[in-house]
Write a protein that holds these residues in place. Structure first.
Motif, PDB file in Angstrom:
ATOM      1  N   ARG A 138      90.349 -47.610  38.836  1.00 36.70           N
ATOM      2  CA  ARG A 138      91.608 -48.072  38.268  1.00 36.70           C
ATOM      3  C   ARG A 138      91.532 -48.340  36.774  1.00 36.70           C
ATOM      4  N   GLU A 139      90.362 -48.701  36.279  1.00 44.27           N
ATOM      5  CA  GLU A 139      90.206 -48.983  34.869  1.00 44.27           C
ATOM      6  C   GLU A 139      88.773 -48.697  34.437  1.00 44.27           C
ATOM      7  N   ALA A 140      88.641 -48.408  33.154  1.00 40.14           N
ATOM      8  CA  ALA A 140      87.320 -48.243  32.546  1.00 40.14           C
ATOM      9  C   ALA A 140      87.131 -49.364  31.538  1.00 40.14           C
ATOM     10  N   VAL A 141      85.903 -49.854  31.411  1.00 40.19           N
ATOM     11  CA  VAL A 141      85.595 -50.958  30.502  1.00 40.19           C
ATOM     12  C   VAL A 141      84.652 -50.426  29.434  1.00 40.19           C
ATOM     13  N   VAL A 142      85.042 -50.659  28.179  1.00 37.40           N
ATOM     14  CA  VAL A 142      84.258 -50.202  27.030  1.00 37.40           C
ATOM     15  C   VAL A 142      83.614 -51.429  26.381  1.00 37.40           C
ATOM     16  N   PHE A 143      82.279 -51.387  26.209  1.00 36.66           N
ATOM     17  CA  PHE A 143      81.520 -52.469  25.590  1.00 36.66           C
ATOM     18  C   PHE A 143      80.974 -51.982  24.250  1.00 36.66           C
ATOM     19  N   SER A 144      81.025 -52.857  23.251  1.00 32.31           N
ATOM     20  CA  SER A 144      80.423 -52.580  21.949  1.00 32.31           C
ATOM     21  C   SER A 144      79.678 -53.820  21.496  1.00 32.31           C
ATOM     22  N   ALA A 145      78.526 -53.633  20.880  1.00 29.88           N
ATOM     23  CA  ALA A 145      77.719 -54.748  20.377  1.00 29.88           C
ATOM     24  C   ALA A 145      77.059 -54.330  19.073  1.00 29.88           C
ATOM     25  N   TRP A 146      76.909 -55.352  18.185  1.00 30.92           N
ATOM     26  CA  TRP A 146      76.328 -55.081  16.864  1.00 30.92           C
ATOM     27  C   TRP A 146      75.599 -56.349  16.397  1.00 30.92           C
ATOM     28  N   PRO A 147      74.370 -56.204  15.926  1.00 30.03           N
ATOM     29  CA  PRO A 147      73.661 -57.393  15.414  1.00 30.03           C
ATOM     30  C   PRO A 147      74.409 -58.005  14.240  1.00 30.03           C
ATOM     31  N   VAL A 148      74.403 -59.349  14.193  1.00 33.51           N
ATOM     32  CA  VAL A 148      75.174 -60.017  13.150  1.00 33.51           C
ATOM     33  C   VAL A 148      74.486 -59.877  11.806  1.00 33.51           C
ATOM     34  N   SER A 149      73.236 -60.377  11.681  1.00 29.36           N
ATOM     35  CA  SER A 149      72.521 -60.285  10.401  1.00 29.36           C
ATOM     36  C   SER A 149      71.039 -60.447  10.672  1.00 29.36           C
ATOM     37  N   ALA A 150      70.285 -60.140   9.631  1.00 26.80           N
ATOM     38  CA  ALA A 150      68.840 -60.273   9.763  1.00 26.80           C
ATOM     39  C   ALA A 150      68.416 -61.735   9.764  1.00 26.80           C
ATOM     40  N   GLN A 151      69.235 -62.604   9.157  1.00 26.86           N
ATOM     41  CA  GLN A 151      68.884 -64.023   9.116  1.00 26.86           C
ATOM     42  C   GLN A 151      69.007 -64.662  10.500  1.00 26.86           C
ATOM     43  N   GLN A 152      70.022 -64.282  11.218  1.00 23.43           N
ATOM     44  CA  GLN A 152      70.228 -64.821  12.546  1.00 23.43           C
ATOM     45  C   GLN A 152      69.654 -63.841  13.571  1.00 23.43           C
ATOM     46  N   ARG A 153      68.405 -63.926  13.794  1.00 19.61           N
ATOM     47  CA  ARG A 153      67.777 -63.031  14.750  1.00 19.61           C
ATOM     48  C   ARG A 153      68.182 -63.434  16.162  1.00 19.61           C
ATOM     49  N   GLY A 154      68.512 -62.420  16.965  1.00 20.56           N
ATOM     50  CA  GLY A 154      68.911 -62.668  18.335  1.00 20.56           C
ATOM     51  C   GLY A 154      70.386 -62.941  18.509  1.00 20.56           C
ATOM     52  N   LEU A 155      71.184 -62.874  17.420  1.00 18.78           N
ATOM     53  CA  LEU A 155      72.629 -63.103  17.512  1.00 18.78           C
ATOM     54  C   LEU A 155      73.354 -61.772  17.314  1.00 18.78           C
ATOM     55  N   ALA A 156      74.253 -61.446  18.264  1.00 23.14           N
ATOM     56  CA  ALA A 156      74.995 -60.182  18.202  1.00 23.14           C
ATOM     57  C   ALA A 156      76.461 -60.448  18.510  1.00 23.14           C
ATOM     58  N   ALA A 157      77.289 -59.689  17.829  1.00 22.79           N
ATOM     59  CA  ALA A 157      78.734 -59.723  18.104  1.00 22.79           C
ATOM     60  C   ALA A 157      79.052 -58.620  19.110  1.00 22.79           C
ATOM     61  N   TRP A 158      79.945 -58.946  20.030  1.00 27.43           N
ATOM     62  CA  TRP A 158      80.292 -57.961  21.054  1.00 27.43           C
ATOM     63  C   TRP A 158      81.805 -57.967  21.298  1.00 27.43           C
TER      64      TRP A 158
END
Length: 286
Positions: free
Chosen positions: A134-154
């Motif tokens: 019935r629907e498809a789900v699209v995911f996108s993720a990108w690292p925020v910055s080198a200073q904040q390691r382990g933090l990503a925007a999605w």
């Protein structure tokens, strides 16, 4: 007028066919992937401010950035994901319900985490598509910055799909209808062109017939004007060339002649001269 109607129907059918094609799974997923990537880029740019903010103000700053970046992206939800902590901020500003949705979708947390972890590992944008009936789900993720390691925007975009068993027959039917209209218009145009050629030929023949009729009338009048003087001249020539006839008196019997002579000079009636016998006054007086 007929051509305008055919052109209008063709344009409407072509537009409808284009809309149906765009409603297919492929074009919709492509548009959703682009939208998710653009929204994720906006979150990544805002995430640099989150990295510079104080730890105690991180939740409020992250929520403000999410609301600002996603408020114009219809159907797009997103947040920030931290390695080991999971989703640390989430917002869905264009949610159909009342207010802004703040609780992340529990059914998608696992796919969100795996996509964000892959983005951190590759230090680049990662896009993933989960197909469905019935629907498809699209995911996108990108690292925020080198200073904040382990933090990503999605970001996450849901794409409602029309079943292929529904959309494909519609596309086929509209395509056949459009082809029928185009072929009918072409056939009608060819038929009208043939009729126009025949009409032009008939008009030329009619004009030629009218010219010939006019020429015939002129010739008839000219012949009449020439024939009348010639007839008159012929009659005069015939009269001039005919021998003159003299009045020949009939041969009267001798006894009739003597009788008329005794009658004081009366002359017998001359039928050749078409006059009765004249009586002279002298004889009448005698």
């Amino acid at each position: 007028m007929l051509w305008l109607a055919i052109a209008a129907v063709s344009l409407v059918l072509a537009a409808l066919l284009l809309v149906l094609i765009r409603q297919g799974a492929g074009p919709q997923i492509t548009r959703a992937t682009h939208q998710a990537a653009v929204s994720c880029e906006a979150l990544r740019a805002g995430g640099e401010r989150v990295a510079q903010a104080a730890p105690d103000s991180f939740p409020s700053t992250a929520q403000a950035i999410l609301d600002l970046a996603l408020r114009d992206q219809a159907g797009t939800e997103g947040g920030f994901w931290r390695s080991g902590a999971g989703v640390v901020a989430y917002a869905f500003p264009t949610y159909d319900g009342t207010g802004i949705k703040r609780d992340p979708p529990s059914a998608e947390l696992e796919r969100i985490g795996s996509t964000a972890q892959r983005a951190l590992d590759s230090a680049s944008l990662v896009t993933d598509v989960r197909p469905g009936l019935r629907e498809a789900v699209v995911f996108s993720a990108w690292p925020v910055s080198a200073q904040q390691r382990g933090l990503a925007a999605w970001t996450l975009v849901r794409v409602p799909l029309i079943g292929a068993d529904v959309i494909n027959p519609l596309i086929l039917a509209v395509s056949l209808l459009l082809c029928t209209v185009v072929v009918s218009g072409a056939w009608l145009g060819r038929l009208l062109a043939r009729w126009r050629r025949k009409s032009d030929a008939l008009q030329q023949q009619l004009a030629q017939s009218e010219r010939l009729a006019t020429l015939g009338r002129v010739s008839d009048g000219l012949a009449h004007e020439i024939r009348n003087p010639l007839g008159t001249m012929r009659m005069k020539v015939e009269n001039a060339m005919a021998p003159q006839q003299r009045c020949v008196r009939p041969a009267w019997p001798a006894r009739w002649t003597r009788y008329w002579r005794k009658r004081a000079g009366w002359r017998p009636w001359c039928p050749a001269c078409f006059h009765s016998p004249s009586h002279s006054p002298s004889n009448a007086s005698a």
